[in-house]
Design an enzyme around this catalytic site. Structure first.
Site, short mmCIF file in Angstrom:
data_model
loop_
_atom_site.label_atom_id
_atom_site.label_comp_id
_atom_site.label_asym_id
_atom_site.label_seq_id
_atom_site.Cartn_x
_atom_site.Cartn_y
_atom_site.Cartn_z
N GLU A 197 -104.59 -30.93 23.74
CA GLU A 197 -104.41 -30.35 25.08
C GLU A 197 -105.64 -29.61 25.59
O GLU A 197 -105.59 -28.40 25.82
CB GLU A 197 -103.22 -29.41 25.07
CG GLU A 197 -103.22 -28.39 23.93
CD GLU A 197 -102.05 -27.42 24.03
OE1 GLU A 197 -101.82 -26.84 25.11
OE2 GLU A 197 -101.36 -27.24 23.00
N GLU A 216 -101.78 -32.70 28.00
CA GLU A 216 -101.32 -32.47 26.62
C GLU A 216 -100.37 -33.58 26.18
O GLU A 216 -99.42 -33.91 26.88
CB GLU A 216 -100.60 -31.13 26.54
CG GLU A 216 -100.01 -30.81 25.17
CD GLU A 216 -99.32 -29.46 25.15
OE1 GLU A 216 -99.16 -28.91 24.05
OE2 GLU A 216 -98.94 -28.97 26.24
N HIS A 244 -109.18 -21.98 25.15
CA HIS A 244 -108.19 -22.12 24.08
C HIS A 244 -108.55 -23.30 23.17
O HIS A 244 -109.39 -24.14 23.51
CB HIS A 244 -106.78 -22.29 24.65
CG HIS A 244 -106.61 -23.47 25.57
ND1 HIS A 244 -106.44 -24.76 25.11
CD2 HIS A 244 -106.59 -23.56 26.93
CE1 HIS A 244 -106.31 -25.58 26.13
NE2 HIS A 244 -106.41 -24.88 27.26
N ASP A 248 -74.05 -5.48 26.59
CA ASP A 248 -73.25 -6.13 25.55
C ASP A 248 -73.35 -7.66 25.62
O ASP A 248 -72.49 -8.37 25.09
CB ASP A 248 -71.79 -5.69 25.64
CG ASP A 248 -71.16 -6.04 26.99
OD1 ASP A 248 -71.91 -6.43 27.91
OD2 ASP A 248 -69.93 -5.92 27.12
N ASP A 259 -93.84 -30.89 23.39
CA ASP A 259 -94.76 -30.02 24.13
C ASP A 259 -95.72 -30.92 24.91
O ASP A 259 -96.69 -31.44 24.34
CB ASP A 259 -95.51 -29.13 23.15
CG ASP A 259 -96.37 -28.06 23.82
OD1 ASP A 259 -96.37 -28.01 25.06
OD2 ASP A 259 -97.04 -27.30 23.10
N HIS A 304 -102.41 -27.72 18.39
CA HIS A 304 -101.71 -26.95 17.36
C HIS A 304 -100.68 -27.85 16.70
O HIS A 304 -100.33 -28.92 17.21
CB HIS A 304 -101.03 -25.71 17.99
CG HIS A 304 -100.11 -26.03 19.14
ND1 HIS A 304 -98.84 -26.52 18.98
CD2 HIS A 304 -100.31 -25.94 20.49
CE1 HIS A 304 -98.27 -26.70 20.16
NE2 HIS A 304 -99.14 -26.37 21.10
N TYR A 317 -110.12 -24.46 33.66
CA TYR A 317 -109.43 -23.53 34.56
C TYR A 317 -110.49 -22.78 35.38
O TYR A 317 -111.37 -22.13 34.81
CB TYR A 317 -108.59 -22.54 33.75
CG TYR A 317 -107.75 -23.23 32.70
CD1 TYR A 317 -106.47 -23.70 32.99
CD2 TYR A 317 -108.26 -23.44 31.40
CE1 TYR A 317 -105.73 -24.37 32.03
CE2 TYR A 317 -107.51 -24.10 30.45
CZ TYR A 317 -106.25 -24.56 30.76
OH TYR A 317 -105.50 -25.22 29.81
N ASP A 370 -96.18 -27.75 32.24
CA ASP A 370 -96.19 -27.69 30.77
C ASP A 370 -94.75 -27.45 30.34
O ASP A 370 -94.21 -26.35 30.50
CB ASP A 370 -97.10 -26.55 30.32
CG ASP A 370 -97.32 -26.51 28.81
OD1 ASP A 370 -96.47 -27.06 28.08
OD2 ASP A 370 -98.32 -25.91 28.37
N HIS A 376 -100.53 -19.21 30.60
CA HIS A 376 -99.10 -19.14 30.30
C HIS A 376 -98.31 -18.58 31.47
O HIS A 376 -97.35 -17.84 31.28
CB HIS A 376 -98.86 -18.33 29.02
CG HIS A 376 -99.24 -19.07 27.78
ND1 HIS A 376 -99.38 -18.44 26.55
CD2 HIS A 376 -99.52 -20.37 27.56
CE1 HIS A 376 -99.73 -19.34 25.65
NE2 HIS A 376 -99.82 -20.51 26.23
N ARG A 422 -104.76 -29.17 32.76
CA ARG A 422 -104.52 -29.33 31.31
C ARG A 422 -103.74 -30.63 31.12
O ARG A 422 -102.83 -30.93 31.90
CB ARG A 422 -103.75 -28.15 30.73
CG ARG A 422 -103.54 -28.23 29.23
CD ARG A 422 -103.11 -26.90 28.61
NE ARG A 422 -101.81 -26.41 29.05
CZ ARG A 422 -101.64 -25.36 29.85
NH1 ARG A 422 -102.71 -24.71 30.33
NH2 ARG A 422 -100.44 -24.96 30.21
N HIS A 449 -95.23 -23.89 18.38
CA HIS A 449 -96.48 -23.61 17.67
C HIS A 449 -96.08 -23.55 16.20
O HIS A 449 -95.76 -22.49 15.67
CB HIS A 449 -97.11 -22.31 18.15
CG HIS A 449 -97.59 -22.38 19.55
ND1 HIS A 449 -97.76 -21.27 20.35
CD2 HIS A 449 -97.97 -23.43 20.33
CE1 HIS A 449 -98.20 -21.64 21.54
NE2 HIS A 449 -98.33 -22.94 21.55
#
Length: 433
Positions: free
Chosen positions: A376, A400, A342, A31, A263, A346, A380, A252, A235, A398, A353
């Protein structure tokens, strides 16, 4: 700002009625609900944050109406869940021309649709409301030949409103800049604080503390604090590992402020000093990012920005022997995706996104002033990557930034977060002593 958004949408739809529903309440466990977050399109048009609400925009012969159906005031429920605006608040505080209890929707909605030739509604978001709309449309299909009343078609308004959201007003840019500034402060503090032996979740906690302390709602998406091998998972967000000496830390993290998202990603050595291999990979990614940002100006194709980053990364990996062959053939065959899988960026806005088409008439669209995008690129290299010397294993990088397209070119909204190797090492050295 909301009234301008509504007026623009009404102008674009011409004669017709547009209907938008609030986001549903989502159950976390038993609940207990998840913290409520309004649907972005609904908030963009109304500024109204309560669930169980419906927005109706009526455009008819130059006369328009903004109508809200909302939860009625309820003293007992408000003791538990907080004050509701009610119908009077919907008019007084949110500018509705008319407001009704959500319980009156079935009675009043058909009257609003009677004079409409088109219905703008996005099917597939709310099954219970879809059934209501389809039932009404079946009725109008049956009765329209005799009465001449009611819409004859359902048109998805998403394309219109999402194109509107793609171009930020000055007020939106100001709010989004605040979201970026909050995230920038958190990233800098994380960079100053990290030490080998800490756990990833400690850095996550610091970042999200600064978000809330600075007035943000919280993170715009699950915060990624990825150390060592975890940085090679795009991710990863478990954030449970102990940070080891010699690890790179990929962070990130973006804040949400007044429904607008930032971001930002930075990668840096946990002990304050890049190894030779880490620095080599890092500078290839940095070179790709700087080259991509330099491309950003009105009239440039979105995909060309990505292509520039790919070119720089391929050339860098060829130079150090992690790729072999001809750069043009590698790019054509997408051989680089072993390391960079990737897209380079974006759209950014109310959703991290964000909405808006990347192609127009099946062609990659050209960027225009008012758009905000991320840049970004990354590399890897998981452990045991075939053909890669072990000294490069478990390096994930990375970088960004959030970038506004301007009339003259672009503005990097997140520029204050260090990203040059010397800047990072100097900042961390001050703290590590």
């Amino acid at each position: 700002m909301r009234d301008k958004c509504r007026a623009k949408l009404i102008e674009k739809i011409g004669g017709g009625v547009a209907i938008f529903t609030s986001a549903p309440i989502s159950i976390r466990a038993n609940d207990i609900d998840y913290e409520y977050r309004q649907d972005s399109d609904f908030y963009y048009l109304t500024g109204f944050e309560e669930p169980e609400s419906v927005c109706v925009l009526v455009a008819n012969n130059g006369h328009s109406k903004f109508i809200l159906f909302v939860r009625p005031r309820d003293k007992e429920r408000e003791v538990w869940d907080g004050k509701r605006a009610g119908t009077q608040g919907a008019i007084r505080e949110f500018g509705a021309d008319e407001a009704y209890s959500i319980k009156q929707l079935d009675e009043i909605l058909p009257k609003l649709l009677d004079t409409a030739d088109k219905l703008y509604y996005s099917l597939g978001k709310e099954e219970w409301f879809d059934k209501k709309i389809l039932r009404l449309m079946r009725y109008y299909k049956r009765m329209r030949p005799r009465s001449g009343k009611g819409p004859s078609a359902i048109i998805d308004p998403s394309e219109i409103i999402h194109e509107m959201r793609l171009f930020k007003s000055d007020e939106e840019v100001e709010v989004l800049q605040q979201a970026v500034s909050i995230a920038a402060e958190a990233h800098i503090e994380a960079m100053k604080t990290v030490r080998p032996g800490m756990f990833e979740y400690e850095i996550e906690a610091l970042i999200e503390f600064i978000f809330r302390k600075s007035g943000a709602t919280g993170p715009a998406y699950p915060t990624i604090v990825a150390s060592g091998p975890n940085a090679t998972t795009l991710h990863y967000n478990s954030n449970r590992r102990r940070i080891e000496d010699g690890d790179l830390l990929l962070v990130d993290a973006g804040a949400e402020y007044r429904y607008y998202c930032s971001d930002i990603t930075r990668t840096y050595p946990a002990n304050g000093k890049f190894t030779a291999e880490q620095k080599t990979i890092y500078n290839i990614v940095l070179g790709a990012q700087l080259a991509a940002i330099e491309m950003i100006k009105p009239g440039v194709s979105f995909i060309d920005i990505h292509n520039k980053a790919v070119e720089v990364i391929v050339d860098g990996l060829l130079r150090i022997g992690l790729l072999r062959g001809n750069s043009e053939e590698i790019i054509k065959d997408e051989g680089y995706k072993k390391f960079f899988m990737h897209r380079t960026g974006h759209w950014l806005g109310m959703d991290v996104h964000d909405v808006g088409n990347y192609k127009v008439d099946d062609q990659w669209r050209k960027i225009e002033p008012g758009m905000i995008m991320t840049v970004e690129p990354g590399i890897y290299i998981p452990e045991e990557t075939e053909g890669v010397p072990p000294r490069y294993w478990n390096i994930g990088v990375r970088i960004e930034d959030d970038v506004l397209v301007t009339e003259e070119g672009c503005r990097v909204l997140s520029a204050r977060v260090p990203k040059l190797v010397d800047e990072i090492e100097s900042l961390m050295a001050q703290q590590l002593g």
